[in-house]
Enzyme design. Structure first.
Site, short mmCIF file in Angstrom:
data_model
loop_
_atom_site.label_atom_id
_atom_site.label_comp_id
_atom_site.label_asym_id
_atom_site.label_seq_id
_atom_site.Cartn_x
_atom_site.Cartn_y
_atom_site.Cartn_z
CE LYS A 1 -1.69 -0.45 1.14
NZ LYS A 1 -2.21 -1.57 1.97
CB SER B 1 -1.93 -4.70 -0.41
OG SER B 1 -2.44 -4.10 0.75
CB SER C 1 -2.07 -5.46 3.59
OG SER C 1 -2.55 -6.23 2.54
N1 GLN Z 1 -3.67 -10.51 0.96
C1 GLN Z 1 -4.95 -10.18 1.47
C2 GLN Z 1 -5.89 -9.88 0.33
O1 GLN Z 1 -5.49 -10.02 -0.76
C3 GLN Z 1 -4.87 -9.05 2.44
C4 GLN Z 1 -4.91 -7.71 1.82
C5 GLN Z 1 -4.90 -6.59 2.83
O2 GLN Z 1 -4.70 -6.80 4.02
N2 GLN Z 1 -5.17 -5.40 2.36
O3 GLN Z 1 -7.01 -9.52 0.51
#
Ligand code: GLN
Length: 518
Positions: free
Chosen positions: A79, A154, A178
């Site tokens: 990532k 994400s 994420s």
């Molecule tokens: N969907 C969650 C957010 O928008 C989690 C994001 C993540 O785990 N980086 O913050």
């Protein structure tokens, strides 16, 4: 079936036995990326030359008879949020579009030392803020099972890369879900380790008390092998836990005797898609048939998880992202244009005789910060910075941030209580399968609610895994979540493997991305 559809664990065996060279394997994945990634968009950058060099180096070490770990010569996608000194690290943000880190993140360094082949950098929501990869400033990633749908986020690029067989394993990060949510929506395995199990050194910070790095793979064995390579103590991350990383890969196949599984009664509330519910209930029955004892438990405060998370995470983000002001890191506004603008405004006010207003204009430094941040951050990142700054401001701190921290403690306590009665907790990862691209982009609140089942593990700091447990009528993957007490990744993986071994869900591949087209 082409070799690229294999699991990381299977490929590691072939590499170790000398049945395939890393260069050959890497070439196959590069070809696959060439053919598929135009449609999927999982990678922000593919580092083909470096990958082939690393592959050749792994092959040389193997030929020289070096004692290599299971990741040697294995392609892995990373990532674009972990620093790698050989390549820019963008976080899918204009702010870091040219940022070249001066050092490697610990996870990247460990992967390099293990001889992994770093294929390239995967797409993500900007600064990891989002759940669909649509907040990326670079592009939108598509779900390999249905290109009109999101891969989740994400870490959507990492999950889609594995699901579409463009890498056998990938690295993601999980602040509120994420790793697990995209793994669930893409039909692969994703594991969020205990907070502190994997070093955050060199991980671009989003919400420091929640962020964790973890593996995405086809199977629980893949997750075990990658976790083993990246976990461990790291003094440069003050929150890193000082305990050696167990050899997860050696134990993952051992079933748990007398397993007690907790089913959370609050999980099956309104809003849970009926196909997801029935797949999860069926998974529970599978465990029962494997000899597990199923107990109903309660996590009474988990319903406040999303509310607490969306205070804590933006608060920490607003503090972490204050460092991007155009001086130290990344993007900086065009100063010539800025001074021209300032001078024009001053002249207009002076000509109009409003000398006071001309005097009150923001000084160049403040303007530079404002322009840099307005231009360098996307809308969701700005929204989070504003939410967090507001919640931390004098007069609101107690009402929001402190309150959220108290809720967080209650959530943690619920888990402590639950784990006195059961070994693992079982439930859904998401309330529904992959949603359509564009469906929620204009409704941030709906997007935040997608995190209902995942944020509690981050707030409590416990490890959790997502693994495939079914397909909807429309052929979309469904994820099963297991959660364990802190540092019990070994138990988590062994428990997950029991289900995987008893079912065929991890062997499913998206129809247009399997050997049908190869
Ligand atoms: N969907 C969650 C957010 O928008 C989690 C994001 C993540 O785990 N980086 O913050």
């Amino acid at each position: 079936m082409s070799i690229v559809h294999g699991s990381a664990a299977e490929l590691a065996k072939l590499l170790a036995a000398g049945e395939i060279s890393s260069v050959e394997l890497t070439r196959q994945y590069l070809d696959r990326i060439d053919r598929c990634d135009g449609e999927i968009g999982a990678f922000i950058r593919v580092d083909a030359d470096r990958a082939l060099e690393q592959a050749a180096a792994a092959d040389r070490r193997r030929r020289a008879g070096e004692d290599l770990g299971p990741l040697a010569g294995l392609p892995v996608a990373v990532k674009d949020v972990l620093c790698d000194r050989d390549t820019v690290t963008t976080c899918a943000s204009p702010m870091l579009a040219q940022f070249r880190p001066p050092y490697d993140a610990t996870v990247v360094a460990k992967l390099k030392a293990a001889g992994a082949v770093l294929m390239g950098r995967t797409n993500m929501d900007e600064f990891a803020m989002g759940g669909s990869t649509e907040n990326s400033a670079v592009k939108t990633t598509r779900n390999p099972w249905d290109a009109t749908r999101t891969p989740g986020g994400s870490s959507g690029g990492s999950a889609a890369a594995v699901a579409a067989s463009m890498a056998p394993a990938a690295i993601g990060t999980d602040t509120g879900g994420s790793i697990r949510q995209p793994a669930a929506l893409c039909g692969v395995v994703g594991l969020k380790p205990t907070y502190g199990r994997v070093s955050r050194f060199g991980l671009v910070a989003f919400a420091s008390s929640l962020d964790q790095v973890g593996p995405i793979g086809r199977t629980t064995q893949d997750a075990a092998l990658v976790l083993e390579a990246i976990a461990g103590h790291e003094p440069r991350d003050a929150t890193s836990i000082n305990r050696p990383a167990p050899r997860y890969g050696l134990t993952v196949n051992q079933p748990l005797e007398g397993l007690k599984l907790g089913v959370v009664k609050e999980h099956f509330a309104a809003g849970l898609d009926s196909e997801v519910e029935s797949a999860v209930r069926q998974a529970i029955e599978t465990y029962r048939s494997l000899g597990a004892e199923i107990r109903e438990i309660s996590l009474p405060h988990s319903k406040y998880g999303v509310a607490a998370y969306y205070v804590i995470a933006p608060c920490e983000a607003s503090s972490n992202l204050a460092r991007y002001e155009g001086v130290h890191y990344g993007y900086s506004t065009d100063q010539t244009a800025m001074f021209a603008e300032l001078n024009a405004e001053r002249k207009r006010l002076t000509d109009a005789g409003d000398l006071q207003a001309a005097d009150d204009l923001d000084p160049p430094l403040v303007r530079m910060y404002r322009r840099t941040r307005s231009e360098g951050f996307g809308p969701e990142v700005k929204r989070r910075i504003m939410l967090g700054t507001y919640a931390l401001s004098a007069g609101y701190y107690d009402a929001y941030y402190l309150k959220a921290l108290k809720v967080r403690r209650l959530i943690r306590r619920d888990f402590d209580e639950a784990f006195r009665q059961v070994d693992l907790i079982i439930g859904p990862v998401t309330a529904g399968p992959a949603f359509k691209l564009g469906e929620m982009v204009d409704d941030p609140l709906a997007m935040y609610l997608v995190d209902l089942y995942t944020v509690s593990a981050n707030l409590a700091g416990i490890p959790a895994i997502s693994l495939p447990c079914g397909l909807t009528q429309a052929g979309l993957p469904i994820g099963l979540q297991l959660q364990a007490p802190p540092l019990e990744e070994e138990r988590l993986l062994r428990g997950a493997r029991m289900f995987e071994a008893a079912t065929q869900w991890s062997e499913k591949r998206p129809a247009n991305h399997t050997n049908g087209r190869e």
